[in-house]
Motif scaffolding. Structure first.
Motif, short mmCIF file in Angstrom:
data_model
loop_
_atom_site.label_atom_id
_atom_site.label_comp_id
_atom_site.label_asym_id
_atom_site.label_seq_id
_atom_site.Cartn_x
_atom_site.Cartn_y
_atom_site.Cartn_z
N UNK A 30 0.27 52.15 11.67
CA UNK A 30 1.03 51.87 10.91
C UNK A 30 1.13 52.16 9.26
N UNK A 31 2.43 52.04 8.42
CA UNK A 31 2.65 51.97 6.96
C UNK A 31 2.64 51.81 6.58
N UNK A 32 2.02 51.53 5.34
CA UNK A 32 1.99 50.41 4.30
C UNK A 32 2.81 50.10 3.67
N UNK A 33 3.07 49.11 2.58
CA UNK A 33 4.45 49.18 2.30
C UNK A 33 4.78 49.76 0.64
N UNK B 166 13.33 61.24 6.25
CA UNK B 166 12.69 60.57 5.86
C UNK B 166 13.16 59.60 6.71
N UNK B 167 11.79 58.70 8.03
CA UNK B 167 12.25 57.97 9.43
C UNK B 167 11.65 56.41 8.35
N UNK B 168 10.87 56.24 7.77
CA UNK B 168 10.66 54.86 7.64
C UNK B 168 10.26 54.23 5.79
N UNK B 169 10.87 53.92 5.50
CA UNK B 169 10.32 53.63 4.48
C UNK B 169 9.23 51.87 3.81
N UNK B 170 8.42 52.36 3.41
CA UNK B 170 7.54 51.19 3.34
C UNK B 170 8.30 49.96 1.70
N UNK B 171 8.44 48.73 1.50
CA UNK B 171 8.83 47.75 1.30
C UNK B 171 9.35 47.91 -0.24
N UNK B 172 7.94 48.41 -0.75
CA UNK B 172 7.68 48.56 -2.81
C UNK B 172 8.94 50.29 -2.37
N UNK B 173 9.39 50.72 -1.77
CA UNK B 173 10.16 52.42 -1.75
C UNK B 173 11.64 52.01 -1.24
N UNK B 174 12.37 51.24 -0.80
CA UNK B 174 13.52 51.16 0.00
C UNK B 174 14.60 51.17 -1.49
N UNK C 92 2.63 69.45 10.56
CA UNK C 92 2.53 67.92 11.22
C UNK C 92 3.62 68.07 12.20
N UNK C 93 4.09 67.20 13.26
CA UNK C 93 5.68 66.78 13.05
C UNK C 93 5.80 65.81 12.89
N UNK C 94 4.77 64.56 12.54
CA UNK C 94 5.60 63.54 10.87
C UNK C 94 3.37 63.24 10.59
N UNK C 95 4.03 62.89 9.70
CA UNK C 95 3.02 62.47 8.91
C UNK C 95 3.54 61.39 7.69
N UNK C 96 1.83 60.50 7.13
CA UNK C 96 2.38 59.71 5.96
C UNK C 96 2.13 60.16 4.46
N UNK C 97 3.78 59.59 3.52
CA UNK C 97 3.28 60.48 2.60
C UNK C 97 2.57 59.30 1.62
N UNK C 98 1.21 59.57 0.82
CA UNK C 98 0.41 57.78 0.61
C UNK C 98 1.25 57.28 -1.08
N UNK C 99 0.75 56.77 -0.86
CA UNK C 99 1.83 55.75 -2.49
C UNK C 99 1.62 56.73 -4.00
N UNK C 100 0.57 57.75 -3.74
CA UNK C 100 0.05 58.15 -5.16
C UNK C 100 1.73 59.50 -5.72
N UNK C 101 1.52 59.95 -4.43
CA UNK C 101 3.05 60.64 -4.90
C UNK C 101 4.04 60.13 -4.90
N UNK C 102 4.07 59.07 -4.52
CA UNK C 102 6.09 58.41 -5.42
C UNK C 102 5.44 58.19 -7.15
N UNK C 103 3.78 57.16 -6.50
CA UNK C 103 3.75 57.05 -8.52
C UNK C 103 3.89 57.88 -9.50
#
Length: 422
Positions: free
Chosen positions: A23-26, A74-82, A117-128
Protein backbone atom coordinates in the motif's frame (compact mmCIF):
# COMPACT_ATOMS: atom_id res chain seq x y z
CA UNK A 1 -2.38 -5.12 -5.31
CA UNK A 2 -0.85 -7.53 -7.80
CA UNK A 3 1.67 -6.29 -10.34
CA UNK A 4 3.79 -7.90 -13.05
CA UNK A 5 7.27 -6.68 -13.84
CA UNK A 6 10.58 -7.68 -15.37
CA UNK A 7 12.98 -7.67 -12.43
CA UNK A 8 16.73 -8.01 -11.98
CA UNK A 9 17.68 -10.78 -9.53
CA UNK A 10 21.39 -10.99 -10.44
CA UNK A 11 23.71 -10.39 -13.39
CA UNK A 12 22.10 -11.89 -16.53
CA UNK A 13 19.08 -12.92 -14.47
CA UNK A 14 15.92 -11.10 -15.51
CA UNK A 15 12.53 -12.61 -14.67
CA UNK A 16 8.94 -11.66 -15.43
CA UNK A 17 7.52 -11.84 -11.90
CA UNK A 18 4.07 -11.47 -10.43
CA UNK A 19 4.19 -9.98 -6.95
CA UNK A 20 2.29 -7.90 -4.43
CA UNK A 21 2.77 -4.13 -4.36
CA UNK A 22 2.56 -2.67 -0.85
CA UNK A 23 0.00 0.00 0.00
CA UNK A 24 1.37 3.45 -0.84
CA UNK A 25 2.42 5.82 1.94
CA UNK A 26 1.27 9.44 2.23
CA UNK A 27 4.34 10.65 0.31
CA UNK A 28 4.12 8.11 -2.55
CA UNK A 29 2.10 7.76 -5.78
CA UNK A 30 0.77 4.61 -7.45
CA UNK A 31 0.91 4.61 -11.26
CA UNK A 32 -0.13 2.41 -14.15
CA UNK A 33 2.71 2.11 -16.66
CA UNK A 34 1.63 2.07 -20.31
CA UNK A 35 4.87 2.32 -22.30
CA UNK A 36 8.58 1.87 -21.67
CA UNK A 37 11.38 2.10 -24.22
CA UNK A 38 14.39 -0.12 -23.63
CA UNK A 39 17.69 1.66 -23.20
CA UNK A 40 21.20 0.30 -23.82
CA UNK A 41 21.90 1.38 -20.24
CA UNK A 42 19.30 -1.17 -19.09
CA UNK A 43 21.20 -3.88 -20.97
CA UNK A 44 24.40 -2.81 -19.21
CA UNK A 45 22.59 -2.96 -15.88
CA UNK A 46 21.23 -6.43 -16.68
CA UNK A 47 24.58 -7.96 -17.57
CA UNK A 48 26.51 -6.31 -14.73
CA UNK A 49 24.06 -6.81 -11.85
CA UNK A 50 25.51 -5.51 -8.61
CA UNK A 51 28.69 -4.46 -10.44
CA UNK A 52 26.64 -1.61 -11.92
CA UNK A 53 26.95 1.70 -10.08
CA UNK A 54 23.19 2.12 -9.74
CA UNK A 55 22.23 -1.39 -8.58
CA UNK A 56 21.78 -1.98 -4.84
CA UNK A 57 23.94 -4.74 -3.28
CA UNK A 58 20.99 -6.79 -1.96
CA UNK A 59 19.23 -7.07 -5.32
CA UNK A 60 18.97 -10.86 -4.91
CA UNK A 61 16.72 -10.37 -1.89
CA UNK A 62 15.01 -7.24 -3.22
CA UNK A 63 14.96 -7.52 -7.03
CA UNK A 64 14.92 -4.28 -8.99
CA UNK A 65 12.27 -3.48 -11.59
CA UNK A 66 13.92 -2.79 -14.96
CA UNK A 67 13.21 0.17 -17.25
CA UNK A 68 13.46 3.92 -16.80
CA UNK A 69 12.01 5.43 -19.99
CA UNK A 70 8.33 5.17 -19.12
CA UNK A 71 4.98 6.89 -19.10
CA UNK A 72 1.48 6.07 -18.01
CA UNK A 73 -1.44 7.10 -15.80
CA UNK A 74 -1.58 8.13 -12.16
CA UNK A 75 -3.85 5.75 -10.21
CA UNK A 76 -3.64 6.80 -6.57
CA UNK A 77 -1.99 9.79 -4.87
CA UNK A 78 -0.72 9.91 -1.30
CA UNK A 79 -2.08 12.68 0.92
CA UNK A 80 1.08 14.76 0.70
CA UNK A 81 0.84 15.25 -3.08
CA UNK A 82 -2.90 15.54 -3.71
CA UNK A 83 -2.68 19.29 -4.31
CA UNK A 84 -0.54 18.79 -7.42
CA UNK A 85 -1.25 15.30 -8.79
CA UNK A 86 -4.63 13.65 -9.38
CA UNK A 87 -5.76 10.15 -10.38
CA UNK A 88 -6.20 9.95 -14.14
CA UNK A 89 -3.36 12.33 -14.98
CA UNK A 90 -0.85 11.12 -17.54
CA UNK A 91 2.72 11.22 -16.29
CA UNK A 92 6.33 10.88 -17.31
CA UNK A 93 9.42 11.41 -15.22
CA UNK A 94 13.07 12.33 -15.18
CA UNK A 95 14.86 9.21 -13.85
CA UNK A 96 18.30 10.74 -13.18
CA UNK A 97 17.48 11.53 -9.57
CA UNK A 98 20.94 12.04 -8.04
CA UNK A 99 19.22 11.99 -4.66
CA UNK A 100 21.38 13.01 -1.70
CA UNK A 101 24.58 12.06 -3.48
CA UNK A 102 23.42 8.61 -4.60
CA UNK A 103 23.10 7.34 -8.18
CA UNK A 104 19.80 5.57 -7.45
CA UNK A 105 17.39 5.59 -10.35
CA UNK A 106 14.22 3.76 -11.41
CA UNK A 107 15.07 0.78 -13.55
CA UNK A 108 18.19 0.02 -11.55
CA UNK A 109 17.78 0.65 -7.86
CA UNK A 110 14.20 0.17 -6.64
CA UNK A 111 12.17 -2.87 -5.74
CA UNK A 112 8.80 -1.30 -6.57
CA UNK A 113 9.72 1.49 -9.01
CA UNK A 114 10.56 0.96 -12.68
CA UNK A 115 9.15 1.02 -16.19
CA UNK A 116 8.94 -2.65 -17.22
CA UNK A 117 5.92 -3.11 -14.98
CA UNK A 118 2.15 -3.03 -15.13
CA UNK A 119 2.00 -0.88 -12.00
CA UNK A 120 4.66 0.66 -9.78
CA UNK A 121 5.07 3.02 -6.84
CA UNK A 122 6.79 6.38 -7.27
CA UNK A 123 8.76 7.15 -4.09
CA UNK A 124 8.85 10.46 -2.23
CA UNK A 125 12.23 11.62 -3.55
CA UNK A 126 10.93 11.81 -7.13
CA UNK A 127 8.35 14.43 -6.18
CA UNK A 128 10.76 16.12 -3.79
CA UNK A 129 13.19 16.65 -6.67
CA UNK A 130 10.46 17.83 -9.07
CA UNK A 131 11.13 14.84 -11.35
CA UNK A 132 7.52 13.64 -11.73
CA UNK A 133 5.97 15.51 -14.65
CA UNK A 134 2.36 15.75 -15.75
CA UNK A 135 2.17 14.78 -19.42
CA UNK A 136 -0.51 16.46 -21.50
CA UNK A 137 0.36 14.98 -24.87
CA UNK A 138 -1.54 12.43 -26.91
CA UNK A 139 0.81 9.44 -27.19
CA UNK A 140 2.45 7.65 -24.29
CA UNK A 141 5.47 6.59 -26.38
CA UNK A 142 6.39 10.23 -26.98
CA UNK A 143 6.58 10.72 -23.23
CA UNK A 144 8.70 7.57 -22.87
CA UNK A 145 11.07 8.78 -25.57
CA UNK A 146 11.35 12.22 -23.97
CA UNK A 147 13.86 10.65 -21.55
CA UNK A 148 16.35 9.36 -24.16
CA UNK A 149 15.84 12.60 -26.11
CA UNK A 150 16.65 14.56 -22.96
CA UNK A 151 20.00 12.74 -22.73
CA UNK A 152 21.07 14.14 -26.09
CA UNK A 153 19.58 17.53 -25.26
CA UNK A 154 21.67 17.54 -22.10
CA UNK A 155 24.78 16.64 -24.09
CA UNK A 156 24.20 19.56 -26.49
CA UNK A 157 23.58 21.95 -23.60
CA UNK A 158 26.67 20.74 -21.75
CA UNK A 159 29.01 21.34 -24.71
CA UNK A 160 31.18 24.42 -24.28
CA UNK A 161 33.59 26.67 -26.13
CA UNK A 162 36.30 29.09 -25.07
CA UNK A 163 37.97 32.33 -26.13
CA UNK A 164 41.69 32.97 -25.98
CA UNK A 165 42.57 34.90 -22.84
CA UNK A 166 39.03 34.88 -21.47
CA UNK A 167 38.33 32.54 -18.55
CA UNK A 168 34.67 32.03 -19.27
CA UNK A 169 33.09 29.12 -21.10
CA UNK A 170 30.32 29.71 -23.62
CA UNK A 171 27.86 26.89 -23.02
CA UNK A 172 26.21 24.87 -25.76
CA UNK A 173 27.20 23.85 -29.27
CA UNK A 174 28.71 26.52 -31.52
CA UNK A 175 26.08 28.51 -33.40
CA UNK A 176 26.57 28.08 -37.14
CA UNK A 177 29.38 25.63 -36.47
CA UNK A 178 30.24 22.22 -37.86
CA UNK A 179 28.93 19.24 -35.92
CA UNK A 180 29.61 15.50 -36.18
CA UNK A 181 27.56 12.65 -34.71
CA UNK A 182 29.95 9.69 -34.79
CA UNK A 183 28.57 6.14 -34.84
CA UNK A 184 25.34 8.09 -35.05
CA UNK A 185 22.90 6.20 -37.28
CA UNK A 186 21.46 4.24 -34.35
CA UNK A 187 18.45 5.29 -32.28
CA UNK A 188 20.22 7.73 -29.97
CA UNK A 189 22.18 9.25 -32.83
CA UNK A 190 18.98 9.84 -34.81
CA UNK A 191 17.43 11.46 -31.76
CA UNK A 192 20.46 13.74 -31.56
CA UNK A 193 20.13 14.49 -35.26
CA UNK A 194 16.46 15.52 -35.15
CA UNK A 195 17.36 17.77 -32.20
CA UNK A 196 20.41 19.28 -33.93
CA UNK A 197 18.32 20.18 -36.98
CA UNK A 198 15.43 21.77 -35.09
CA UNK A 199 16.73 23.33 -31.86
CA UNK A 200 17.04 27.11 -31.48
CA UNK A 201 20.86 27.28 -31.78
CA UNK A 202 21.81 25.21 -34.82
CA UNK A 203 24.98 24.25 -36.67
CA UNK A 204 25.55 25.02 -40.34
CA UNK A 205 26.79 21.50 -41.08
CA UNK A 206 26.00 18.08 -39.61
CA UNK A 207 27.89 14.91 -40.54
CA UNK A 208 26.53 11.57 -39.32
CA UNK A 209 28.97 8.66 -39.49
CA UNK A 210 28.45 4.92 -39.08
CA UNK A 211 29.77 1.65 -40.50
CA UNK A 212 26.37 -0.01 -40.89
CA UNK A 213 25.03 0.64 -44.38
CA UNK A 214 21.45 -0.36 -43.52
CA UNK A 215 21.30 2.09 -40.61
CA UNK A 216 22.77 4.84 -42.76
CA UNK A 217 20.25 4.15 -45.54
CA UNK A 218 17.34 4.35 -43.10
CA UNK A 219 18.71 7.56 -41.59
CA UNK A 220 19.10 9.17 -45.01
CA UNK A 221 15.57 8.14 -45.98
CA UNK A 222 14.21 9.78 -42.81
CA UNK A 223 16.34 12.90 -43.22
CA UNK A 224 16.90 13.49 -46.97
CA UNK A 225 19.87 15.92 -47.14
CA UNK A 226 18.39 17.93 -50.04
CA UNK A 227 15.16 18.50 -48.08
CA UNK A 228 17.08 19.41 -44.92
CA UNK A 229 19.12 21.94 -46.85
CA UNK A 230 16.03 23.47 -48.43
CA UNK A 231 13.94 23.56 -45.25
CA UNK A 232 16.51 24.14 -42.51
CA UNK A 233 19.50 25.57 -44.38
CA UNK A 234 21.85 22.96 -42.91
CA UNK A 235 24.35 20.89 -44.91
CA UNK A 236 23.67 17.27 -43.87
CA UNK A 237 25.89 14.34 -44.82
CA UNK A 238 25.72 10.62 -44.05
CA UNK A 239 29.09 8.88 -44.25
CA UNK A 240 30.20 5.26 -44.00
CA UNK A 241 33.65 5.57 -42.45
CA UNK A 242 34.21 1.84 -42.99
CA UNK A 243 34.50 2.58 -46.71
CA UNK A 244 37.03 5.40 -46.28
CA UNK A 245 40.74 4.83 -46.78
CA UNK A 246 41.65 7.64 -44.36
CA UNK A 247 38.51 8.58 -42.38
CA UNK A 248 40.10 11.38 -40.35
CA UNK A 249 41.56 13.13 -43.38
CA UNK A 250 38.42 12.72 -45.47
CA UNK A 251 36.12 13.95 -42.71
CA UNK A 252 38.31 17.00 -42.09
CA UNK A 253 38.27 17.68 -45.84
CA UNK A 254 34.45 17.76 -45.72
CA UNK A 255 34.74 20.68 -43.28
CA UNK A 256 37.02 22.62 -45.61
CA UNK A 257 39.99 21.61 -43.50
CA UNK A 258 38.88 23.34 -40.30
CA UNK A 259 37.71 20.24 -38.42
CA UNK A 260 34.54 20.07 -36.36
CA UNK A 261 33.46 22.46 -33.63
CA UNK A 262 31.33 19.84 -31.85
CA UNK A 263 31.73 16.07 -31.98
CA UNK A 264 29.45 13.57 -30.23
CA UNK A 265 30.70 10.01 -29.80
CA UNK A 266 27.83 7.49 -29.73
CA UNK A 267 29.85 4.26 -29.41
CA UNK A 268 32.23 3.18 -26.62
CA UNK A 269 34.78 1.91 -29.14
CA UNK A 270 38.41 3.05 -28.93
CA UNK A 271 38.76 3.48 -32.70
CA UNK A 272 35.67 5.71 -32.81
CA UNK A 273 36.89 7.82 -29.88
CA UNK A 274 40.29 8.29 -31.53
CA UNK A 275 38.65 9.28 -34.81
CA UNK A 276 36.55 11.81 -32.88
CA UNK A 277 39.73 13.30 -31.42
CA UNK A 278 41.37 13.43 -34.84
CA UNK A 279 38.58 15.46 -36.49
CA UNK A 280 38.25 18.18 -33.83
CA UNK A 281 38.90 21.71 -35.02
CA UNK A 282 40.30 24.53 -32.96
CA UNK A 283 38.43 24.80 -29.65
CA UNK A 284 36.53 21.66 -30.66
CA UNK A 285 34.41 20.01 -27.98
CA UNK A 286 34.18 16.21 -27.87
CA UNK A 287 31.33 14.69 -25.88
CA UNK A 288 31.91 11.03 -25.06
CA UNK A 289 28.22 10.17 -24.90
CA UNK A 290 28.24 6.36 -25.01
CA UNK A 291 28.88 4.78 -21.62
CA UNK A 292 31.23 1.76 -21.56
CA UNK A 293 30.77 -1.34 -19.42
CA UNK A 294 34.54 -1.80 -19.08
CA UNK A 295 35.76 0.24 -16.11
CA UNK A 296 39.25 0.32 -17.66
CA UNK A 297 38.07 1.57 -21.07
CA UNK A 298 40.51 4.06 -22.54
CA UNK A 299 41.49 5.51 -25.90
CA UNK A 300 44.11 7.86 -27.27
CA UNK A 301 43.49 11.59 -27.52
CA UNK A 302 45.74 14.10 -29.24
CA UNK A 303 47.12 16.17 -26.37
CA UNK A 304 49.16 18.36 -28.72
CA UNK A 305 45.81 19.67 -29.91
CA UNK A 306 44.55 19.93 -26.34
CA UNK A 307 47.46 22.24 -25.55
CA UNK A 308 47.79 24.28 -28.74
CA UNK A 309 44.30 24.11 -30.26
CA UNK A 310 42.18 24.17 -27.08
CA UNK A 311 40.39 20.93 -27.95
CA UNK A 312 38.61 19.41 -24.99
CA UNK A 313 36.67 16.32 -23.97
CA UNK A 314 33.78 15.75 -21.63
CA UNK A 315 31.07 13.19 -20.95
CA UNK A 316 27.42 13.39 -20.00
CA UNK A 317 25.10 10.68 -18.73
CA UNK A 318 21.41 11.54 -18.84
CA UNK A 319 19.80 14.96 -18.92
CA UNK A 320 18.12 17.02 -16.24
CA UNK A 321 14.49 17.93 -15.71
CA UNK A 322 14.79 21.08 -17.83
CA UNK A 323 16.13 18.95 -20.71
CA UNK A 324 13.18 16.60 -20.29
CA UNK A 325 10.72 19.49 -20.40
CA UNK A 326 12.44 20.88 -23.51
CA UNK A 327 12.09 17.49 -25.19
CA UNK A 328 8.37 17.32 -24.40
CA UNK A 329 7.78 20.89 -25.59
CA UNK A 330 9.67 20.38 -28.87
CA UNK A 331 7.74 17.16 -29.51
CA UNK A 332 4.39 18.79 -28.70
CA UNK A 333 5.13 21.65 -31.09
CA UNK A 334 6.07 19.24 -33.89
CA UNK A 335 9.65 20.49 -34.12
CA UNK A 336 11.16 17.08 -33.35
CA UNK A 337 9.78 13.59 -33.89
CA UNK A 338 11.26 11.06 -31.44
CA UNK A 339 9.57 8.25 -33.38
CA UNK A 340 12.63 8.23 -35.69
CA UNK A 341 14.27 6.19 -32.92
CA UNK A 342 11.66 3.38 -32.82
CA UNK A 343 11.96 0.23 -34.95
CA UNK A 344 10.29 -2.45 -32.78
CA UNK A 345 7.28 -2.88 -30.49
CA UNK A 346 6.42 -5.65 -28.06
CA UNK A 347 4.62 -6.65 -24.89
CA UNK A 348 5.91 -7.05 -21.36
CA UNK A 349 6.54 -10.76 -22.02
CA UNK A 350 9.19 -9.74 -24.58
CA UNK A 351 11.05 -7.27 -22.37
CA UNK A 352 13.47 -9.57 -20.54
CA UNK A 353 14.77 -11.42 -23.58
CA UNK A 354 14.94 -8.19 -25.57
CA UNK A 355 16.96 -6.46 -22.86
CA UNK A 356 19.47 -9.28 -22.48
CA UNK A 357 19.98 -9.51 -26.25
CA UNK A 358 19.73 -5.84 -27.10
CA UNK A 359 23.12 -5.44 -28.88
CA UNK A 360 22.31 -8.42 -31.12
CA UNK A 361 18.94 -7.07 -32.28
CA UNK A 362 19.28 -4.75 -35.28
CA UNK A 363 17.44 -1.49 -35.63
CA UNK A 364 16.62 1.25 -33.18
CA UNK A 365 14.55 1.65 -30.04
CA UNK A 366 12.48 -1.26 -28.77
CA UNK A 367 9.18 0.02 -27.38
CA UNK A 368 7.41 -2.10 -24.76
CA UNK A 369 3.71 -1.78 -23.97
CA UNK A 370 3.48 -3.27 -20.51
CA UNK A 371 -0.18 -4.36 -20.53
CA UNK A 372 0.17 -6.29 -23.78
CA UNK A 373 1.35 -9.82 -24.49
CA UNK A 374 3.19 -9.62 -27.81
CA UNK A 375 6.52 -10.88 -29.13
CA UNK A 376 9.04 -8.23 -30.09
CA UNK A 377 8.03 -7.20 -33.61
CA UNK A 378 9.88 -5.02 -36.09
CA UNK A 379 7.72 -2.34 -37.70
CA UNK A 380 8.90 -3.67 -41.06
CA UNK A 381 7.46 -7.11 -40.18
CA UNK A 382 3.95 -5.95 -39.28
CA UNK A 383 2.55 -6.59 -42.75
CA UNK A 384 3.94 -10.13 -42.92
CA UNK A 385 2.31 -10.89 -39.56
CA UNK A 386 -0.96 -9.67 -41.06
CA UNK A 387 -1.20 -12.92 -43.03
CA UNK A 388 -2.19 -14.63 -39.77
CA UNK A 389 -3.73 -11.71 -37.88
CA UNK A 390 -5.55 -8.87 -39.66
CA UNK A 391 -4.85 -6.49 -36.79
CA UNK A 392 -1.19 -6.43 -37.83
CA UNK A 393 -2.21 -5.45 -41.36
CA UNK A 394 -4.16 -2.53 -39.95
CA UNK A 395 -1.13 -1.49 -37.90
CA UNK A 396 1.10 -1.79 -40.96
CA UNK A 397 -1.26 0.45 -42.95
CA UNK A 398 -1.07 3.12 -40.24
CA UNK A 399 2.73 2.93 -39.98
CA UNK A 400 3.20 3.02 -43.76
CA UNK A 401 0.99 6.09 -43.97
CA UNK A 402 3.43 7.82 -41.59
CA UNK A 403 6.63 7.22 -43.57
CA UNK A 404 7.24 3.89 -41.83
CA UNK A 405 7.32 5.50 -38.38
CA UNK A 406 5.46 4.65 -35.19
CA UNK A 407 2.85 7.32 -34.49
CA UNK A 408 0.00 8.26 -32.13
CA UNK A 409 -2.58 6.62 -34.39
CA UNK A 410 -0.64 3.35 -34.33
CA UNK A 411 -0.36 3.40 -30.55
CA UNK A 412 -4.06 4.10 -30.14
CA UNK A 413 -4.97 1.24 -32.47
CA UNK A 414 -2.60 -1.09 -30.64
CA UNK A 415 -3.96 -0.27 -27.19
CA UNK A 416 -7.58 -0.53 -28.36
CA UNK A 417 -7.33 -3.76 -30.34
CA UNK A 418 -4.72 -6.02 -28.76
CA UNK A 419 -5.64 -7.96 -25.67
CA UNK A 420 -4.40 -6.32 -22.51
CA UNK A 421 -3.72 -7.69 -19.06
CA UNK A 422 -3.24 -6.26 -15.59
Amino acid sequence: MKARAVRLHAANDLRLDTFELPEIRDDEILVKVVSDSICMSTYKCAILGTEHKRVHPDVAEHPAIMGHEFAGDIVKVGAKHQDKFKPGMKFTLQPALNYKGTMWSPGYSYEFFGGDATYCIIPAEVMELGCLLEYKGRAYYEASLAEPMSCSIGAFNAAYHTKMGVYHHEMGIKKGGKLAIMAGAGPMGLGALTYALHRDVRPSMVVVTDVNEDRLARAEALFPPAEVKKKDGIDLHFVNTGKMENPAAELREMTGGTGFDDVFCYAPVAAVVELCSAVLGRDGCLNFFAGPTDKQFSAKMNFYDVHYNSTHVMGTTGGNTADMIESLELTASGRIDPAVMVTHIGGLDAAAETTLNLPKIPGGKKLIYTHLTMPLTALTDLRAKGAEDARFTALADIVDAHNGLWCPEAEEYLLANFQQHD
